[in-house]
Design an enzyme around this catalytic site. Sequence first.
Site, mmCIF file in Angstrom:
data_model
loop_
_atom_site.group_PDB
_atom_site.id
_atom_site.type_symbol
_atom_site.label_atom_id
_atom_site.label_comp_id
_atom_site.label_asym_id
_atom_site.label_seq_id
_atom_site.Cartn_x
_atom_site.Cartn_y
_atom_site.Cartn_z
ATOM 1 C CG HIS A 39 -6.039 -8.294 0.373
ATOM 2 N ND1 HIS A 39 -6.251 -8.580 -0.969
ATOM 3 C CD2 HIS A 39 -5.874 -6.942 0.438
ATOM 4 C CE1 HIS A 39 -6.207 -7.459 -1.667
ATOM 5 N NE2 HIS A 39 -5.981 -6.461 -0.833
ATOM 6 C CE1 TYR B 249 -6.064 -6.767 -8.426
ATOM 7 C CE2 TYR B 249 -6.236 -7.773 -6.265
ATOM 8 C CZ TYR B 249 -5.952 -6.682 -7.059
ATOM 9 O OH TYR B 249 -5.558 -5.497 -6.476
ATOM 10 N NE ARG C 104 -3.563 -2.310 2.700
ATOM 11 C CZ ARG C 104 -3.242 -3.469 3.262
ATOM 12 N NH1 ARG C 104 -2.036 -3.639 3.784
ATOM 13 N NH2 ARG C 104 -4.127 -4.461 3.302
ATOM 14 C CG HIS D 150 -5.177 1.651 -4.911
ATOM 15 N ND1 HIS D 150 -4.753 0.993 -3.766
ATOM 16 C CD2 HIS D 150 -6.407 1.147 -5.179
ATOM 17 C CE1 HIS D 150 -5.685 0.151 -3.369
ATOM 18 N NE2 HIS D 150 -6.696 0.215 -4.204
ATOM 19 C CE LYS E 204 -6.018 -1.069 5.088
ATOM 20 N NZ LYS E 204 -7.327 -1.246 4.420
ATOM 21 N NE ARG F 256 -2.946 -2.816 -2.169
ATOM 22 C CZ ARG F 256 -2.550 -3.695 -1.244
ATOM 23 N NH1 ARG F 256 -1.264 -3.925 -1.076
ATOM 24 N NH2 ARG F 256 -3.432 -4.328 -0.499
#
Length: 317
Positions: free
Chosen positions: A282, A291, A156, A256, A180, A259
Amino acid sequence: MKNLGWVHVEAFLEMMSAERGAAANTLSSYERDLGDLHGFLNGKGVRLLEAASADLSAYLSSLAAQGFKPSSQARRLAAMRQFYKFLYAEGLRTDDPTGVLDAPKKGRALPKTMGVDEVGRLLEQAETEAQDPAPGQLQRLRMLALLELLYATGMRVSELVSLPARVLDQDGRFLMIRGKGNKDRLVPLSPSAIVALKLYGRMLAVENAANKVPHESPWLFPAASREGYLPRQVFARDLKNLAIRAGLTPSMISPHVMRHAFASHLLANGADLRVVQELLGHSDISTTQIYTHVLEERLQQLVQTHHPLAKQAKKQE
């Protein structure tokens, strides 16, 4: 004489206003949507108060047939649910006919991405500019390092610009990224990313020594910002300017999008979806499943290339 069905709608709207404090726009939306449903049911000879689940399902199907977007259908269904729950709560119905209705499926927009050639042009432009020894070379080497790291890891942009300076002390092919929820993940670096990182690190050290910087920044990409590192907005702006110089459409390129390109290109070349999930950081595989269109294309190609019947069909052409 007022239509009895519409009297109940008016009572519902009054309740929404008085008890739930619904805004004027919300009330207007409910009135409009329920009015449309009322007209549809009248045309079928069905009273609004007595509509069954099948009647309401037929109404939703008619909306789809008319080309209403799933979001618009979902809004109409929400109005219906509120109304029939009100009728049930008031004892005007013994059931809620909307309870068994499924919300229309919203198609998930495919992420914007870049082709391998486009990424190549962008990296080539950054590398050419980074080799220029003119003043400002540190910034150009920084852009090259940023791009190489982004495309090599798919991290990110917030993770990228806030990388710690100790990354320069690592002499391996892997990079530890804090994502995250302060979760760490290990991602491999490409040879070109390692080279770009080293070149940038050397130039940064030279600049710091020349400017007699008393305390080196703890950040890999230091900047005079509140956080102390390169703002992601600045990187995004510089990336678009680089795209223009590379002859690419700037509106189609962002950190982004890079990415997304990382993930799409990996899958297109045989990577497992679970592996891509880990690399992207993720927590849920469903996020990575945007995807799957790439996987579907690749699987189709594999079948057409390797299936015996497909081979036989090609011979007969």
